[in-house]
Structure formats: structure tokens, C-alpha cells
Design an enzyme around this catalytic site. Structure first.
Site, PDB file in Angstrom:
ATOM      1  N   HIS A 306      -2.916  -4.646  16.755  1.00 56.33           N
ATOM      2  CA  HIS A 306      -2.781  -4.495  15.300  1.00 56.33           C
ATOM      3  C   HIS A 306      -3.897  -5.270  14.609  1.00 56.33           C
ATOM      4  O   HIS A 306      -4.257  -6.374  15.045  1.00 56.33           O
ATOM      5  CB  HIS A 306      -1.410  -4.999  14.836  1.00 56.33           C
ATOM      6  CG  HIS A 306      -1.076  -4.551  13.441  1.00 56.33           C
ATOM      7  ND1 HIS A 306      -1.604  -5.168  12.327  1.00 56.33           N
ATOM      8  CD2 HIS A 306      -0.301  -3.523  13.003  1.00 56.33           C
ATOM      9  CE1 HIS A 306      -1.153  -4.529  11.248  1.00 56.33           C
ATOM     10  NE2 HIS A 306      -0.366  -3.540  11.628  1.00 56.33           N
ATOM     11  N   ARG A 354      -3.337   0.143  12.719  1.00 54.60           N
ATOM     12  CA  ARG A 354      -3.206   0.466  14.148  1.00 54.60           C
ATOM     13  C   ARG A 354      -3.346   1.960  14.377  1.00 54.60           C
ATOM     14  O   ARG A 354      -3.311   2.745  13.422  1.00 54.60           O
ATOM     15  CB  ARG A 354      -1.890  -0.053  14.711  1.00 54.60           C
ATOM     16  CG  ARG A 354      -0.680   0.196  13.830  1.00 54.60           C
ATOM     17  CD  ARG A 354       0.564  -0.411  14.454  1.00 54.60           C
ATOM     18  NE  ARG A 354       1.637  -0.502  13.474  1.00 54.60           N
ATOM     19  CZ  ARG A 354       2.913  -0.511  13.787  1.00 54.60           C
ATOM     20  NH1 ARG A 354       3.278  -0.438  15.055  1.00 54.60           N
ATOM     21  NH2 ARG A 354       3.836  -0.610  12.850  1.00 54.60           N
ATOM     22  N   LYS A 357      -1.817   5.338  12.428  1.00 53.64           N
ATOM     23  CA  LYS A 357      -1.112   4.932  11.224  1.00 53.64           C
ATOM     24  C   LYS A 357      -2.022   5.139  10.005  1.00 53.64           C
ATOM     25  O   LYS A 357      -3.165   5.544  10.134  1.00 53.64           O
ATOM     26  CB  LYS A 357      -0.600   3.507  11.347  1.00 53.64           C
ATOM     27  CG  LYS A 357       0.292   3.336  12.564  1.00 53.64           C
ATOM     28  CD  LYS A 357       1.700   2.876  12.347  1.00 53.64           C
ATOM     29  CE  LYS A 357       2.496   3.353  11.215  1.00 53.64           C
ATOM     30  NZ  LYS A 357       3.738   2.555  11.092  1.00 53.64           N
ATOM     31  N   ASP A 360      -4.389   1.316   4.524  1.00 54.57           N
ATOM     32  CA  ASP A 360      -3.651   0.427   3.610  1.00 54.57           C
ATOM     33  C   ASP A 360      -4.661  -0.615   3.129  1.00 54.57           C
ATOM     34  O   ASP A 360      -5.431  -1.161   3.932  1.00 54.57           O
ATOM     35  CB  ASP A 360      -2.493  -0.211   4.401  1.00 54.57           C
ATOM     36  CG  ASP A 360      -1.716  -1.261   3.622  1.00 54.57           C
ATOM     37  OD1 ASP A 360      -2.233  -1.801   2.612  1.00 54.57           O
ATOM     38  OD2 ASP A 360      -0.585  -1.565   4.033  1.00 54.57           O
ATOM     39  N   CYS A 362      -4.546  -3.671   2.374  1.00 57.62           N
ATOM     40  CA  CYS A 362      -4.582  -5.034   2.933  1.00 57.62           C
ATOM     41  C   CYS A 362      -5.434  -5.108   4.183  1.00 57.62           C
ATOM     42  O   CYS A 362      -5.970  -6.173   4.520  1.00 57.62           O
ATOM     43  CB  CYS A 362      -3.183  -5.583   3.179  1.00 57.62           C
ATOM     44  SG  CYS A 362      -2.215  -4.675   4.385  1.00 57.62           S
ATOM     45  N   TYR A 363      -5.594  -3.972   4.883  1.00 60.54           N
ATOM     46  CA  TYR A 363      -6.435  -3.997   6.087  1.00 60.54           C
ATOM     47  C   TYR A 363      -7.920  -4.055   5.740  1.00 60.54           C
ATOM     48  O   TYR A 363      -8.763  -4.200   6.624  1.00 60.54           O
ATOM     49  CB  TYR A 363      -6.107  -2.808   6.999  1.00 60.54           C
ATOM     50  CG  TYR A 363      -4.645  -2.822   7.415  1.00 60.54           C
ATOM     51  CD1 TYR A 363      -4.050  -4.006   7.847  1.00 60.54           C
ATOM     52  CD2 TYR A 363      -3.842  -1.692   7.328  1.00 60.54           C
ATOM     53  CE1 TYR A 363      -2.701  -4.050   8.190  1.00 60.54           C
ATOM     54  CE2 TYR A 363      -2.499  -1.716   7.669  1.00 60.54           C
ATOM     55  CZ  TYR A 363      -1.941  -2.908   8.096  1.00 60.54           C
ATOM     56  OH  TYR A 363      -0.604  -2.951   8.426  1.00 60.54           O
ATOM     57  N   ASP A 434      -1.629  -1.247  -1.821  1.00 60.52           N
ATOM     58  CA  ASP A 434      -1.810  -0.603  -0.515  1.00 60.52           C
ATOM     59  C   ASP A 434      -2.577   0.717  -0.691  1.00 60.52           C
ATOM     60  O   ASP A 434      -3.645   0.934  -0.116  1.00 60.52           O
ATOM     61  CB  ASP A 434      -0.386  -0.428   0.054  1.00 60.52           C
ATOM     62  CG  ASP A 434      -0.228   0.573   1.181  1.00 60.52           C
ATOM     63  OD1 ASP A 434      -1.177   1.287   1.488  1.00 60.52           O
ATOM     64  OD2 ASP A 434       0.882   0.644   1.738  1.00 60.52           O
ATOM     65  N   ASP A 441       0.804  -6.008  -5.817  1.00 64.55           N
ATOM     66  CA  ASP A 441       1.497  -7.258  -5.510  1.00 64.55           C
ATOM     67  C   ASP A 441       0.444  -8.303  -5.136  1.00 64.55           C
ATOM     68  O   ASP A 441      -0.704  -7.953  -4.848  1.00 64.55           O
ATOM     69  CB  ASP A 441       2.511  -7.045  -4.373  1.00 64.55           C
ATOM     70  CG  ASP A 441       1.853  -6.560  -3.095  1.00 64.55           C
ATOM     71  OD1 ASP A 441       1.103  -7.340  -2.484  1.00 64.55           O
ATOM     72  OD2 ASP A 441       2.053  -5.389  -2.711  1.00 64.55           O
ATOM     73  N   HIS A 444      -1.343  -7.805  -1.566  1.00 66.05           N
ATOM     74  CA  HIS A 444      -2.416  -6.804  -1.523  1.00 66.05           C
ATOM     75  C   HIS A 444      -3.577  -7.190  -2.432  1.00 66.05           C
ATOM     76  O   HIS A 444      -4.731  -6.909  -2.116  1.00 66.05           O
ATOM     77  CB  HIS A 444      -1.867  -5.410  -1.851  1.00 66.05           C
ATOM     78  CG  HIS A 444      -1.082  -4.828  -0.713  1.00 66.05           C
ATOM     79  ND1 HIS A 444       0.277  -4.991  -0.602  1.00 66.05           N
ATOM     80  CD2 HIS A 444      -1.487  -4.147   0.393  1.00 66.05           C
ATOM     81  CE1 HIS A 444       0.686  -4.419   0.528  1.00 66.05           C
ATOM     82  NE2 HIS A 444      -0.361  -3.898   1.158  1.00 66.05           N
TER      83      HIS A 444
HETATM   84  C1  FPP Z   1       2.943  -3.913  10.885  1.00 65.22           C
HETATM   85  O1  FPP Z   1       3.479  -3.569   9.664  1.00 65.22           O
HETATM   86  C2  FPP Z   1       2.342  -5.295  10.740  1.00 65.22           C
HETATM   87  C3  FPP Z   1       2.178  -6.152  11.751  1.00 65.22           C
HETATM   88  C4  FPP Z   1       2.616  -5.804  13.126  1.00 65.22           C
HETATM   89  C5  FPP Z   1       1.537  -7.497  11.563  1.00 65.22           C
HETATM   90  C6  FPP Z   1       1.483  -8.043  10.167  1.00 65.22           C
HETATM   91  C7  FPP Z   1       0.867  -9.398  10.100  1.00 65.22           C
HETATM   92  C8  FPP Z   1       0.093  -9.782   9.078  1.00 65.22           C
HETATM   93  C9  FPP Z   1      -0.230  -8.831   7.987  1.00 65.22           C
HETATM   94  C10 FPP Z   1      -0.547 -11.124   8.916  1.00 65.22           C
HETATM   95  C11 FPP Z   1      -0.563 -12.090  10.071  1.00 65.22           C
HETATM   96  C12 FPP Z   1      -1.505 -13.201   9.825  1.00 65.22           C
HETATM   97  C13 FPP Z   1      -1.238 -14.487   9.495  1.00 65.22           C
HETATM   98  C14 FPP Z   1      -2.368 -15.403   9.227  1.00 65.22           C
HETATM   99  C15 FPP Z   1       0.112 -15.038   9.370  1.00 65.22           C
HETATM  100  P1  FPP Z   1       3.805  -2.044   9.271  1.00 65.22           P
HETATM  101  O2  FPP Z   1       4.401  -1.320  10.431  1.00 65.22           O
HETATM  102  O3  FPP Z   1       4.603  -2.106   8.022  1.00 65.22           O
HETATM  103  O4  FPP Z   1       2.391  -1.479   8.878  1.00 65.22           O
HETATM  104  P2  FPP Z   1       1.429  -0.417   9.611  1.00 65.22           P
HETATM  105  O5  FPP Z   1       2.110   0.901   9.590  1.00 65.22           O
HETATM  106  O6  FPP Z   1       0.219  -0.406   8.724  1.00 65.22           O
HETATM  107  O7  FPP Z   1       1.139  -0.921  10.988  1.00 65.22           O
HETATM  108 ZN    ZN Z   2      -0.574  -3.489   3.232  1.00 64.88          ZN
HETATM  109  K     K Z   3       1.339  -1.009   6.115  1.00 65.68           K
END
Ligand code: FPP
Ligand code: ZN
Ligand code: K
Length: 523
Positions: A306, A354, A357, A360, A362-363, A434, A441, A444
Site C-alpha cells: 500500500h 494499491r 483501486k 485518491d 491523499c496518495y 479525495d 477534510d 486530505h
Molecule cells: C487503505 O484504506 C489504507 C491503508 C491500508 C493504510 C492507511 C495508512 C495511512 C494513510 C497512513 C500511515 C502513515 C502514518 C505515518 C501513520 P482504504 O481501503 O480505505 O483505501 P484504498 O482503497 O485507497 O486502499
Molecule cells: Zn484519501
Molecule cells: K481511499
């Protein structure tokens, strides 16, 4: 590890040569840049100058209607014929973004290249509000209060605001969150956690000043970090809690910023009778075990890769020694680059977290922020002429040092900027998000702006001079370079502040806190 970016390879790679479509008129056009600093051409100037080059690249630029390359506004030409729920969702997502990518979203102010302006003041207003009391529906987020403080303060700082006026309030809040046995919890009497501690330490660095630094009980912090350190090299995020690569990154940030001694207490789970193990022992190997068969990084060994964990892994390695040596020693960089590059989608331009998916905002940081780190690691290893790091953390209008040629970039900065400015801005109340259809928020807002900073700047590493303060870890200096990209699609006024690629706060704030603790004898 033999990947090296040749400084001479400055051409944009012709991965895909799009036709150009000309959309009707933009809802509103920009005012010309008022900047008096000559080195950065405005979009208008640049578009004239570049028009023949862009035509060669398959893009036409004319001063009238807005033109967006097909690559960034049309569905991909090559498609997998197999339809699945995932492919349907992906298509629907792209469909919903087309107006934003194609300079047709209402209430955004587009420039001539079909890129909206940064709604700076609206985002500042939004983040200032989020520093105030939260409505009751945020009760579930009580344990994340330190995060909200960090996201809002970092976001405001990247937008150019001075957040030192929050110092007193922050210090009072942080004191109540600190635990006698070390570390900060989400609130008073909450168990300390590496993530909330990371967020508070960075927030204190952002407001700056002795009062903020002295709010931290460093001796207790050291003992607590020793209790979290595990025999396999990693860190638990809380005593008895899970061990993962977030812990490795947050601990490295805290140790280096606060100049925590590396010695282990004898009751640390990682202590060895020969007394040789320390807080950093085995950490690189722990991170190495998190690289997966895909080339990306998982939270723990043998889990799914991820983007958030890729940033944590790189950030951790970049702090435990010279990143140019440490990063390639523990990670398979070509496979990591392949995985990271696969996270950037077209036409969206943004990153997914990942495989299979959706993109977004934040990535833009968790994945986008990996590229400056890797680019700096792969840059020329022989040091640039002895140069001072930028002290002010402001966006450079001229490069800190004059390099013969910037290393080629590994991601589409243009695509990321188009996604961020076109899809991630809430045009009404401000704040970043996002994707279109989602609310803004602080989380983001922070990471979308951090991603914008990564797309707008470039960094290079240089070894520390003899007389410069250095901690137990002999780390090099990060130099901010203005990225003079071949394709510049935003205006001078849309540039956000440069941040340190690992600490994700401006250099000055990181340096001030670090120098303060480096100058201290003992705790
Ligand atoms: C999946 O979310 C998200 C994760 C598996 C990891 C999230 C971790 C962080 C954002 C930050 C970690 C870092 C620190 C410094 C604490 P989802 O399934 O909602 O999103 P997706 O579909 O985009 O994978
Ligand atoms: Zn996000
Ligand atoms: K997400």
C-alpha cells in the site's frame, strides 16, 4: 542496484503521444501573473514559448480556447476487455471526473492550459476553521486529535501562513496529551501511540519556539521508545500493540528530530547482553522484509503493498543514514519504482493507494511523495558544490544551487498537478478532498498540498560540511531546488511551500527543532 538517472536525459519520455482536443471556453480565465520574479515564466509566456515544442509532443497550444491533452481528459485507449466490478467502478470514477479534468467544472477558475487556480484563501479559511472546536459528529475522532492539529497546521504552513500564533494553545493541549511514561496519546489519559506522538512532535515543530520544544519530556520519550523497540528491528506503535512500518517511520522521525540517544535501556525487549543493540539496530532489515512480490511495501512483512507504507518505508530508511546508500541497500528500487509508477493513472493524473483501486488525493503525498525521495537518492552521488540548504523553507524562486541539469523526473508532475488542482479542490467552502463528490477534510487538505509541493519542487542531497551540526546519525542535507519542468501548467501564485521530503514540514521548522536539541547536553 544500478538504476541511475542520467542528468543529461532531460526529455519528457514519450510514453503516449496524445492528440489534443480543444474544449470550448473555460468558465473563467486567469489573470496574468503579477510576479516580478523573472526565473519562472507564467503559463501564458511559457505557453507561447513552448507552443512549437508542445506541438512536437502532440499538444497544441493556442491563446484562445483551453486545450487539455487527451492523455489527461480522455478514457485510456488501451483497455482490458474483461469487465469486473472493479473495472466498472473505475470507469464510473473517470466518467465523474471528466468535467474537472477537461476544464469544464463549475466554479473553478481555469488557466489557458485547462488547469484551475489554487484557491489559496479558501483553503486557508477552511483550515483555520478546523483549528477551532469540532462539532459533535467528530466524537469518534477524539483519539486522532493530534492528527487534526498536525494536518491543519501543516496545511496552513504549506499555504504560506505563519502558525506560530497557535503556539500557546498547542502547548497547553499537548501537555495534557503527554504521558508520564513517555509519548503522547490522542487526548488526556489516553495510551501513548507512535502516530499521535509523531503528529504532536511535528505540530510543535510547526509552531516552533523554545516553549513548544520544552513541552516534550525527552527522557520519558527515550524510555518509551526503548519499550517499543522489538528484537526483530521494528517498533510497536504502542506498548503491547501492533508492530508495523508506520511505527518504524514515526520512531525514526521522533528520534532524529528530538536527538534522542540511541542507547537502549536494559529493560527494552531489544536489549542484548553484549550492549551492542540500539534503537536503530535491525530497522533497515525490518523495512526490507516489508517489500512485497509486487515491488511495493506492506504494513508488515507478508501483507498487501500500500502506498502509505511505501512512504513510511522510504522515510524511515532516509533517516537512519545517508539515503543514497541506505535506501538502495534495503529496497529493490527498480521494482519499487515500477510499483509506484503503476499507481499513477491516466486520464486522472492522480495516484491510487494499491493495485486495482481508485485514485485518491491523499496518495498525492503517500505515493507522490516517494518520488522526490527516490529521485534525490538516485541523483548525482558526488556532492554538488558546497551549498547551503535553504533556510527559509519558502518556495524557491531561484534554485538554491545552480545545477547543470536537473535529474529527469520519475512521475508525471503535470498529471499530478492537473489532478490536484482540477479534482481535489472544494471550490465552494475550500479545503481539499479525495476526489470530486467527496467532502474536504484536514487529512486530505494536508496530504493533497504536500503532494502539490512534491510536484512543484525537486530536492537534492549533499553531504554535511565539517562544521555543520550532525547527530549520532550522519545525515546529509536536503537541498530544495525549484523544479524547472519542461511542462509547467500552473502559475507562480499557485506554488505552495517546499517541505522536507521526509518530515513533511518546511525545512526551517525541522531544522530549528533539530538544532535546538542538538545543542542540548543530556536531556
Ligand atoms: C487503505 O484504506 C489504507 C491503508 C491500508 C493504510 C492507511 C495508512 C495511512 C494513510 C497512513 C500511515 C502513515 C502514518 C505515518 C501513520 P482504504 O481501503 O480505505 O483505501 P484504498 O482503497 O485507497 O486502499
Ligand atoms: Zn484519501
Ligand atoms: K481511499
Amino acid at each position: 542496484m544500478s538504476v541511475r538517472i542520467k542528468a543529461s536525459q532531460r526529455r519528457v519520455r514519450a510514453v503516449f503521444q496524445p492528440k489534443t482536443r480543444t474544449t470550448p471556453t473555460a468558465p473563467s480565465s486567469t489573470s496574468p501573473s503579477t510576479s516580478s520574479t523573472p526565473p519562472i515564466p507564467t503559463t501564458q509566456e511559457k505557453s507561447k514559448r513552448q507552443s512549437s515544442k508542445m506541438q512536437r509532443m502532440g499538444r497544441t497550444v493556442d491563446s484562445g480556447p483551453v486545450s487539455v491533452p487527451d492523455l489527461f481528459c480522455q478514457k485510456p485507449v488501451i483497455r482490458d476487455a474483461l469487465e469486473t466490478p472493479t473495472s466498472v467502478t473505475q470507469d464510473e470514477t473517470v466518467e465523474s471526473m471528466v468535467p474537472n479534468l477537461n476544464a469544464r467544472a463549475p466554479r473553478l477558475r481555469y488557466n489557458d492550459l485547462g488547469v484551475p487556480r489554487l484557491e489559496r484563501q479558501k483553503h486557508v479559511n477552511f483550515l483555520q476553521k478546523t483549528m477551532g472546536p469540532f462539532p459533535s459528529q467528530y466524537l469518534h475522532a477524539d483519539a486522532s486529535r493530534p492528527w487534526y492539529l498536525y494536518w491543519s497546521l501543516a496545511g496552513l504552513t504549506m499555504l504560506g501562513e505563519d502558525v506560530s500564533s497557535y503556539r500557546e494553545r498547542l502547548v497547553e493541549t499537548a501537555r495534557a496529551m503527554q504521558n508520564d511514561t513517555g509519548g503522547f496519546g490522542g487526548g488526556g489519559k489516553q495510551t501513548p501511540h507512535l502516530a499521535t506522538t509523531y503528529a504532536i512532535v511535528l505540530s510543535l515543530a510547526l509552531v516552533g519556539g523554545e516553549e513548544a520544544y520544552e513541552a516534550i519530556d525527552r527522557r520519558a520519550m527515550w524510555k518509551w521508545l526503548c519499550a517499543l523497540k522489538q528484537p526483530d528491528g521494528g517498533f510497536q506503535v504502542s506498548v503491547g500493540g501492533e508492530e508495523d512500518v508506520r511505527g518504524a517511520y514515526c520512531a525514526s522521525v521522533i528520534i532524529t528530530l528530538l536527538n534522542i540517544p540511541l542507547d537502549l535501556t536494559t529493560d527494552s525487549p531489544a536489549w542484548t547482553p553484549d550492549g551492542r543493540a540500539n534503537l536503530l539496530s535491525g530497522l533497515g532489515d525490518y523495512v526490507r522484509r516489508c517489500q512485497t512480490y509486487e515491488g511495493g511495501i506492506s504494513g508488515q512483512p507478508n501483507a498487501e503493498a500500500h502506498g502509505a507504507y511505501a512512504f513510511c518505508a522510504l522515510g524511515c530508511l532516509a533517516l537512519i543514514g545517508d539515503p543514497r546508500e541506505v535506501v538502495p541497500r534495503y529496497l529493490d528500487i527498480p521494482r519499487l519504482i515500477a510499483w509506484l509508477s503503476s499507481r499513477q493513472y491516466a486520464p486522472e493524473g492522480g495516484f491510487s493507494g494499491r493495485t486495482n483501486k481508485l485514485v485518491d488525493g491523499c496518495y498525492s503525498h503517500w505515493v507522490g511523495g516517494c518520488f522526490p525521495l527516490i529521485e534525490a537518492c538516485l541523483g548525482p552521488i558526488d556532492d554538488a558544490p558546497s551549498a547551503q540548504p535553504r533556510q527559509d523553507g519558502q518556495t524557491a524562486t531561484t534554485p538554491s544551487i545552480d545545477l547543470p541539469a536537473a535529474p529527469e523526473t520519475l512521475f508525471s508532475r503535470e498529471g499530478l498537478v492537473r489532478y490536484i488542482l482540477g479534482c481535489c479542490q472544494n471550490p465552494e467552502k475550500g479545503g481539499l478532498r479525495d476526489k470530486p463528490g467527496k467532502g474536504p477534510d484536514p487529512y486530505h487538505s494536508c496530504y493533497v498540498l504536500a503532494g502539490l509541493s512534491s510536484a512543484q519542487h525537486q530536492w537534492q542531497l549533499a553531504s554535511r560540511g565539517e562544521d555543520e551540526p550532525s547527530a549520532a546519525i550522519d545525515d546529509p542535507v536536503w537541498l530544495v531546488l525549484r523544479h524547472l519542468d519542461d511542462v509547467r501548467v500552473y502559475e507562480q501564485e499557485d506554488v505552495v511551500r517546499a517541505i522536507h521530503p521526509v518530515y513533511a514540514i518546511p525545512h526551517k521548522h525541522q531544522q530549528d527543532m533539530r538544532s535546538y536539541f542538538l545543542a542540548k547536553e543530556g536531556f
